[in-house]
Each structure stands twice: as structure tokens, then as C-alpha cells.
Design a protein around this motif. Structure first.
Motif, mmCIF file in Angstrom:
data_model
loop_
_atom_site.group_PDB
_atom_site.id
_atom_site.type_symbol
_atom_site.label_atom_id
_atom_site.label_comp_id
_atom_site.label_asym_id
_atom_site.label_seq_id
_atom_site.Cartn_x
_atom_site.Cartn_y
_atom_site.Cartn_z
ATOM 1 N N VAL A 293 23.322 11.852 -51.951
ATOM 2 C CA VAL A 293 22.776 13.205 -52.122
ATOM 3 C C VAL A 293 22.988 13.610 -53.578
ATOM 4 O O VAL A 293 24.125 13.833 -54.011
ATOM 5 N N GLU A 294 21.905 13.658 -54.311
ATOM 6 C CA GLU A 294 22.019 14.025 -55.725
ATOM 7 C C GLU A 294 22.240 15.529 -55.846
ATOM 8 O O GLU A 294 21.561 16.308 -55.167
ATOM 9 N N PRO A 295 23.141 15.946 -56.682
ATOM 10 C CA PRO A 295 23.387 17.389 -56.832
ATOM 11 C C PRO A 295 22.189 18.090 -57.475
ATOM 12 O O PRO A 295 21.507 17.529 -58.342
ATOM 13 N N THR A 296 21.969 19.303 -57.028
ATOM 14 C CA THR A 296 20.817 20.065 -57.544
ATOM 15 C C THR A 296 21.223 21.107 -58.560
ATOM 16 O O THR A 296 20.375 21.871 -59.018
ATOM 17 N N ARG B 139 18.016 19.707 -66.797
ATOM 18 C CA ARG B 139 16.554 19.751 -66.708
ATOM 19 C C ARG B 139 16.065 19.064 -65.442
ATOM 20 O O ARG B 139 15.195 19.562 -64.742
ATOM 21 N N ARG B 140 16.726 17.889 -65.120
ATOM 22 C CA ARG B 140 16.340 17.130 -63.927
ATOM 23 C C ARG B 140 16.575 17.959 -62.671
ATOM 24 O O ARG B 140 15.761 17.952 -61.738
ATOM 25 N N ALA C 60 30.887 11.701 -61.959
ATOM 26 C CA ALA C 60 30.177 12.981 -62.036
ATOM 27 C C ALA C 60 29.257 12.961 -63.238
ATOM 28 O O ALA C 60 28.889 13.983 -63.789
ATOM 29 N N GLY C 61 28.884 11.761 -63.656
ATOM 30 C CA GLY C 61 28.086 11.613 -64.852
ATOM 31 C C GLY C 61 26.603 11.754 -64.558
ATOM 32 O O GLY C 61 26.203 12.384 -63.583
ATOM 33 N N PRO C 62 25.793 11.144 -65.385
ATOM 34 C CA PRO C 62 24.343 11.210 -65.184
ATOM 35 C C PRO C 62 23.942 10.526 -63.885
ATOM 36 O O PRO C 62 24.702 9.745 -63.321
ATOM 37 N N PRO C 63 22.719 10.827 -63.396
ATOM 38 C CA PRO C 63 22.283 10.283 -62.112
ATOM 39 C C PRO C 63 22.377 8.766 -62.047
ATOM 40 O O PRO C 63 22.760 8.207 -61.014
ATOM 41 N N ASN D 4 16.475 14.200 -56.869
ATOM 42 C CA ASN D 4 15.742 15.349 -57.389
ATOM 43 C C ASN D 4 14.351 14.931 -57.869
ATOM 44 O O ASN D 4 13.388 15.674 -57.722
ATOM 45 N N GLN D 5 14.290 13.732 -58.441
ATOM 46 C CA GLN D 5 13.029 13.221 -58.950
ATOM 47 C C GLN D 5 13.002 11.714 -58.725
ATOM 48 O O GLN D 5 14.056 11.081 -58.605
ATOM 49 N N PRO D 6 11.826 11.116 -58.656
ATOM 50 C CA PRO D 6 11.782 9.652 -58.576
ATOM 51 C C PRO D 6 12.546 9.041 -59.745
ATOM 52 O O PRO D 6 12.462 9.536 -60.880
ATOM 53 N N THR D 7 13.282 7.991 -59.442
ATOM 54 C CA THR D 7 14.163 7.421 -60.452
ATOM 55 C C THR D 7 13.919 5.928 -60.553
ATOM 56 O O THR D 7 13.921 5.218 -59.544
ATOM 57 N N THR D 8 13.715 5.479 -61.746
ATOM 58 C CA THR D 8 13.489 4.054 -61.985
ATOM 59 C C THR D 8 14.742 3.266 -61.622
ATOM 60 O O THR D 8 15.868 3.675 -61.932
ATOM 61 N N GLY D 9 14.550 2.142 -60.971
ATOM 62 C CA GLY D 9 15.678 1.282 -60.619
ATOM 63 C C GLY D 9 16.196 1.494 -59.222
ATOM 64 O O GLY D 9 17.122 0.796 -58.800
ATOM 65 N N THR D 10 15.616 2.450 -58.509
ATOM 66 C CA THR D 10 16.094 2.698 -57.143
ATOM 67 C C THR D 10 15.105 2.202 -56.094
ATOM 68 O O THR D 10 15.317 2.417 -54.903
#
Lengths: 477, 287
Positions: free
Chosen positions: A92-95, A418-419, A141-144, A166-172
Motif C-alpha cells: 500500500v503506497e502512502p498517499t 508530487r506523485r 520510508a524513502g522513495p517509492p 499512486n501511479q503506474p510505476t516502471t519495474g513493477t
């Protein structure tokens, strides 16, 4: 290795004791007697009992059982237990700050509704603060990308992975199934606020303009997913309200300390004009009038000197004097002069008969102390004196109070990234195959080790309590 | 071949002398007519002479005969002629058992009987061997005993049967055995008793035969039979053994009483003084 492993190993070590006892018990079990005349009669009486004992030697059976169980344990057997429910790891990515709790409850409900029959385990970032339900907390707790990498390492044993991003992410793409973290985009979420003395830039997600007080909207520009608003501040305090909440920004303060020679009304007026304040618990950026502390602007540091015939010499390009209306200042009228000395940088010099007789303004201590022979700040017009003080502080501190940039958040939640601010629904991608439930290996060799140890311990106890059949040396019946 | 000195060492010979002296003291006198009992008691008429042998009692030297003939002759009396002891030594393999082995005390006991007879002017015969007369020839008896090791398959029964078939039954028969044979083996002795043979039965058992030690499952190998049986030697087995042994000894004792035998039981660790003075003499043995 479980907690039972070490006790089991320790108990298995009793095998060594048992072997020692068995070896000690070895030896001739024969005894010579003169004649079997009497013994045969005894044997006839005890034949039935002997037969029973021969058939059931407890020590032998215990040893055998212990060795067999220990040997089985050494093969590390395990049940392949098929899970009744798929185990799904859910990232669950934090918003962003201020909205975690409600969204996490909603996320949990969504996952449980979308994955019936599965057992989800939620992985949350530590930045989400308090975990509202039973979930695994990721250390990162760093970047996504860092969080996702951390999640990948922690979820290797699960049947499937679900990533709520939160957004489509490359590599997932190959990691599992990626679905939107939010079911709808949030309009007007401010994610960037920056400003200078006369400008304030606010960036937010599209759809709803933020409410700003203390500044006037100058212009706005729209990109693909966000809007940039340019404001002109009208005060030192600006309030920005968006869908998350209200934030209060203040211009970053410029703290000064005052000392000897900086106590007059003219001096106070200059501080107000430049919005300079005593620092709130922080070290002053500049000392005014102090004789000891640095960086400092010191006044009335010169000695009395007859300057009636003196003229001025200065460097017009120096930062102190640049754009300064020098005519507003009576440098010579006070009759104060700093005696020439080495290790200083003269900025304004008194010249008599073509020869410098001393300094009216100079820099010393590697440019950290600016000395004035007199006090030009209290005798010049306020506007010019303020400009001189602004330049003077800029010379010793490197930053002119009038040029200090930015506003700082004084009240309200932190800004999301921003993300996070631009989080929006997207087309899910990746696979979530729940049909192949894994067979969880249930290893029980530790229990077998424990059982073998107990059997051998029991055998050792029985062996130790038995009388040694080894005949005494030289005794022949 | 075992050396005689190994079995009958100098210490043993000193024990014999001490035993002889002790018996004489207990009898209350020295000399003729003061010892012996039973059928030979009181029979002391002169029988004749025999040549002197070194070691003979000089008090019975016939000085008159020496004066007449110039040679030494010993006077012999009727009673001494009848003091002939026949020794039946159990040479079966079972006598090799025990610590110390039973045959050691058995052979020494036999030697002691022979010595006492010779010392009193009598003679001794080890069954199957030539008669030995005169204490000077005691060494010959010792050699015979030395060669009578526990290697034979013939026990008491065979030797007694041979004696019974002999024309003349011995007057005094000493049987040294462990007695661990079926009671039927002693029937030849009974027939000898019926022919007025005085039988003294010395039963030698090893300490472990009298009181065996327990010790788990043991393979017992019988020297006599050359066979083995396996037994769990726990407390109950030991108790059963003791009961069986006691039953056997009791039966042998009954046979002895019924036939007028003198019976003495000893363990192989006992010394001669204990056996002869402590057991045989009180039991009425002819010493």
C-alpha cells in the motif's frame, strides 16, 4: 531453526553418553563354571521368564527407537501442506500526510472485497505512521522505488503480490498485480509552495484552485496534470488551503542580535524597516553593535580626529557601497576616524593632502566584522540608512535581509509529494494468479529430534541404573 | 606339566608340619596308641621290622637289631599296618573352576591326608597309583598328586567303581571332590561302605559356587560338560541357584549320614588348619 532446535540437539547429545555407557557395558558376557549340574535345574525353572525377557529388552528397543527416529529426523522430513487460502502480499503506497487513516481502512475493505478467499497481508511504509490494522511495516520510508524493492524482499514466500500504487510505476509489471491506490483523483492538492520577497509559486493538482490569502494571484499556468499559480505576497504571512487542509506560511525570519551602540530609536526604526527581529531561540545571523561576537556590524568604533580638511576615498564597486546614495551620509562630520592598521580592508578612507590618514569604514577579521568610525545609520535618512544596513549585513553574513528567499510552513500538514498529490486511477496491470496455491512445507524434524533425544535419554537412564554384567577381573564362577 | 613346587611349595610343607603338630597337641599325647580311633584303635601289637628310611621317627628305631645286624630297622606295630589311607581325588574338569581353583585345595588336602598317614608310620595310596610307604617317600605322593590334574572326564564315580571291583576294599578312603555330580555317582562309595570302608568325603567348592554374583544375561559355560547355557543372573535366579545348591548339599549330607561317611564342606579359599581342625576333626574324621 526454531526455538526447539537447540533443546533437541542438546538432548540428542545424550547419544554420546549412551554410546559410552554401551561401550562400558561391552565385554565378555561369558562365565566359566565347574559344572552346569545346578545351573541347569535353575534354567529349567526360569526358562519361561528368560524367554519373555529375551523377547522384550526395553533398553534395546529404546535404543533402536531413538536411533531410527533420529535418523528420520536427520533427513528433515516435511509435510507439504496445501494452503486452504491464498496468501497475498499487498503493498500500500502512502498517499501523503493527513489522509492515511481513512484511506487505509478503505484499502483494507477494497482488498478483502476484491480477493475473496485470500488472506491478505498488508505492507505499509513507516512513513504512514500508526498502522491501523495488522500489517507488516516496511523499514524503508524513502522513495517509492525503494519501498517497492523492500516489499519485494519481504514477500517472496507469498502466493501472489498486489501493489496499490499512486501511479503506474516502471519495474513493477512482473512483480504482481498493480492497481490504483485511489479510486478517484483528488483535485487541487497542493504539493509545492515556494516564494521570494515578491513572488509566491504554488503548484497543485488540477481541478480545483487552492484558496490563498495574504497574496494576490498574478498568473497561472496549466500542464498535463497540474496547475502552477503565481502570487504576489501582500504580507509576511500567507495561508494556502486545499482539499487536504489549511497551511500557514511565513517569510523566513532574519534574526539579529544587538549590543553596544545599537540602542537608539533610529536603530529600532531600521530593524522594523528591514523586518529584522531578535531570533526565537536561534543563534542570530548577524550581531549589530557587538564588540565581541561575529559576524558583526560595529558603529562608533573610531577615535576623534580633525577631518575638516579631509576628503573621502572609496571603492564604488564594493557590495557595501553599490547603489548607495553616498551623498546622504556625512562621513566626516562626526570627526571620528579608525587609525590605520594592518590586516584590515579599508572601504571608505579619509585623505588629507592627498594622503590617507585613516579609515571611516573597513572590514576586518576575514570579512566577518564591518567597522564604522562613526554612526552613519542614525544620522542619515531612514531609507538610505536601511539600504546601508541591508548592504552591511549582506557583506558580513553573505545574505542581505532584503534578498532572503522563501516562506516556511509554520502551521498545517506537510505537503505531499508530487506523485502523491497527482495520484489517480489508472488501468491495472500485471498478474494476480490465485489458482496455484502453494504447498507450505511443514518441517517437523525438530520434533523428531526432540523425540529421539527423549528416547535416548530414557535409554541412558535405564542403562545407568542397570548393574554392570562385566565380571570382576579374575573371577571365574 | 605342572611343577610340584608350584602346588606344594615350601609354605605348604610348613603348614603340614604345623598341622601335624597341632593335631598331636589336640590328641593329648605323642607316640603310639595315642592317636587313631575306630576299628584300629587299641590294636598295637608288634608286627615286625622294616628298613629305616630317612625321616623315620628315631624313637621307634630298633637299637637291638642294629647291635645285632649293624643295620637300622624300624619297629612296626599291627595298628600302624592298618593305618593305610586310600585317596580318591576328583580329577574331573570341574575341579579347575574357582578362584583359587578347587583342585589346588583338593590336591593339598589329599597330600595332607597322605602326609599324616605316612608321618604316623602308615602308607598312602592315590587311587590308580602305587602305594607310598614311609614319610621319606612323601615326595613321591606329591608327584602323583601333581600329575593328577583336573583334566579327566572320570569323576568320583568311575574311580570308586574301580575300587569297588578291586578284590580288597580299602580300610580308610578319603574322597576329595566338589560333589557336584548326581547322587547316583556316589553309589560305588556306598558299596565300599558296605564292605567296611571308612569313607571321609571332603567337598571343595569355590566361593562363586557357594555364592554366585548376579550380572545380567550371562552365558554359563560348564567346564565339565563343555556346553553353555544362557541365564539372566538376576536376584531371583541367584536365589533359585542357592536353593538348588542347598538341596543338593542336603541330599549329599543325607547320603553321607546314611552310610556313615564323614563329610566336610569347604570353600577353595580355606587353609588346611581350618579344614582339618575346624571341620574334619569335629566331624569325626580319622586323623
Amino acid at each position: 531453526m526454531t526455538l526447539l532446535a537447540w533443546p533437541a540437539i542438546l538432548m540428542l547429545s545424550t547419544a554420546a553418553i549412551l554410546i559410552a555407557l554401551a561401550a562400558w557395558r561391552q565385554g565378555p558376557k561369558q562365565r566359566e563354571v565347574g559344572t552346569l549340574l545346578i545351573w541347569r535345574r535353575v534354567a529349567q525353572q526360569h526358562q519361561a521368564t528368560q524367554q519373555r525377557r529375551r523377547n522384550f529388552d526395553l533398553l534395546l528397543w529404546l535404543l533402536l527407537a531413538g536411533v531410527v527416529v533420529g535418523a528420520i529426523a536427520a533427513t528433515r522430513p516435511a509435510w507439504l501442506h496445501t494452503q486452504d487460502h491464498s496468501r497475498v502480499a499487498v503493498f500500500v503506497e502512502p498517499t501523503g500526510p493527513g489522509i492515511e487513516q481513512a484511506n487505509l481502512d478503505e484499502v483494507k475493505a477494497r482488498v478483502e472485497a476484491d480477493l475473496p478467499g485470500a488472506i491478505p497481508t498488508f505492507f505499509l511504509s513507516t512513513k504512514d505512521g500508526g498502522v491501523p490494522f495488522n500489517a507488516v511495516t516496511l523499514g524503508s520510508a524513502g522513495p517509492p522505488a525503494s519501498q517497492i524493492s523492500d516489499f519485494e524482499r519481504h514477500s517472496t514466500d507469498y502466493d501472489a503480490r498486489l501493489l496499490m500504487l499512486n501511479q503506474p510505476t516502471t519495474g513493477t509489471e512482473d512483480l504482481g498485480r498493480a492497481i490504483p491506490r485511489l479510486t478517484k483523483a483528488r483535485p487541487g492538492v497542493v504539493f509545492h509552495v515556494t516564494g521570494s520577497v515578491d513572488r509566491l509559486l504554488v503548484q497543485a493538482s488540477a481541478g480545483l484552485a487552492p484558496s490563498v490569502t495574504g497574496a494576490t494571484l498574478v498568473s497561472s499556468s496549466t500542464s498535463a496534470d497540474s496547475v502552477s499559480y503565481l502570487y504576489e505576497p501582500t504580507g509576511v504571512q500567507i495561508e494556502v488551503s486545499d482539499a487536504i487542509g489549511k497551511r500557514t506560511y511565513r517569510r523566513r525570519p532574519f534574526g539579529v542580535g544587538t549590543g553596544n551602540g545599537w540602542t537608539g530609536d533610529a536603530h529600532e526604526a531600521l530593524l522594523k524597516a528591514l523586518q529584522l527581529h531578535e531570533p526565537d531561540g536561534r543563534a542570530p545571523q548577524v550581531w549589530l553593535g557587538s564588540d565581541e561576537l561575529k559576524p558583526a556590524v560595529r558603529v562608533s568604533a573610531g577615535e576623534d580626529f580633525d577631518l575638516t580638511t579631509a576628503t573621502l576615498a572609496w571603492d564604488p564597486q564594493h557590495a557595501l557601497l553599490r547603489d548607495l546614495p553616498l551623498g546622504d551620509f556625512d562621513w566626516l562630520g562626526e570627526g571620528k576616524l579608525l587609525a590605520p592598521t594592518s590586516g584590515v580592508q579599508p572601504l571608505v578612507t579619509a585623505v588629507v593632502d592627498g594622503k590617507p590618514v585613516g579609515d571611516l569604514v573597513r572590514l576586518r577579521d576575514s570579512g566577518k566584522v564591518l567597522e564604522f568610525a562613526g554612526d552613519p545609520f542614525s544620522r542619515a535618512p531612514v531609507a538610505s540608512a536601511a539600504l546601508l544596513l541591508d548592504n552591511a549585513i549582506g557583506v558580513v553574513s553573505g545574505v542581505r535581509p532584503s534578498e532572503r528567499t522563501g516562506y516556511e510552513l509554520s502551521e498545517g500538514p506537510e505537503l505531499p509529494t508530487r506523485r502523491q498529490a497527482l495520484a489517480a486511477p489508472f488501468e491495472p496491470y500485471g498478474e494476480l494468479d490465485l489458482s496455484s496455491r502453494s504447498a507450505a512445507p511443514l518441517e517437523f524434524s525438530t520434533w523428531l529430534c526432540l523425540a529421539a533425544g527423549l528416547l535416548l535419554l530414557l535409554a541412558a537412564t535405564i542403562a545407568a541404573r542397570k548393574e554392570n554384567p562385566r565380571p570382576k577381573p579374575g573371577v571365574v564362577g | 606339566m605342572t611343577d610340584t613346587a608350584e602346588i606344594f611349595d615350601s609354605a605348604f610343607l610348613r603348614q603340614l608340619e604345623a598341622l601335624d603338630a597341632a593335631l598331636l597337641r589336640l590328641r593329648g599325647g605323642v607316640g603310639e596308641g595315642a592317636r587313631g580311633h575306630g576299628r584300629t584303635q587299641g590294636q598295637s601289637e608288634f608286627r615286625g621290622h622294616r628298613p629305616y628310611s630317612p625321616g623315620d621317627d628315631l624313637r621307634r628305631l630298633d637299637w637291638n637289631a642294629y647291635g645285632r645286624l649293624g643295620k637300622f630297622f624300624m619297629r612296626e606295630y599291627e595298628r600302624e599296618r592298618t593305618e593305610h589311607v586310600t585317596i580318591l581325588l576328583d580329577c574331573s574338569r570341574s575341579m579347575a573352576a574357582g578362584t583359587p581353583p578347587k583342585h589346588l585345595l583338593a590336591r593339598r588336602t589329599a597330600a595332607a591326608f597322605g602326609y599324616l598317614a605316612l608321618k604316623r608310620g602308615g602308607s598312602a595310596t592315590l587311587v590308580g597309583q602305587p602305594v607310598v610307604e614311609g614319610v621319606a617317600r612323601f615326595s613321591r605322593l606329591l608327584e602323583q598328586l601333581t600329575n593328577a590334574g583336573p583334566v579327566s572326564s572320570t569323576g568320583v564315580a568311575g574311580q570308586a567303581a574301580a575300587l569297588a571291583q578291586h578284590g580288597r576294599a580299602p580300610s580308610d578312603l578319603v574322597v576329595v571332590t566338589d560333589g557336584l555330580e548326581p547322587l547316583e555317582s556316589f553309589r560305588p562309595l556306598q558299596s565300599l561302605s558296605e564292605r567296611r570302608t571308612s569313607v571321609t568325603l571332603v567337598q571343595v567348592l569355590s566361593p562363586d559356587e557357594l555364592d554366585p554374583t548376579p550380572g545380567g544375561t550371562i552365558e554359563l559355560r560348564g567346564l565339565e560338560e563343555g556346553e553353555a547355557i544362557e541365564l539372566q543372573l538376576d536376584a531371583s535366579t541367584i536365589a533359585a541357584y542357592r536353593a538348588e545348591l542347598e538341596s543338593h548339599l542336603e541330599a549329599l549330607n543325607t547320603v553321607s549320614l546314611r552310610n556313615g561317611w564323614t563329610l566336610a564342606l569347604t570353600d577353595s579359599e580355606a587353609d588346611l588348619q581350618q579344614l582339618f581342625i575346624g571341620k574334619l576333626l569335629p566331624a569325626g574324621a580319622s586323623l
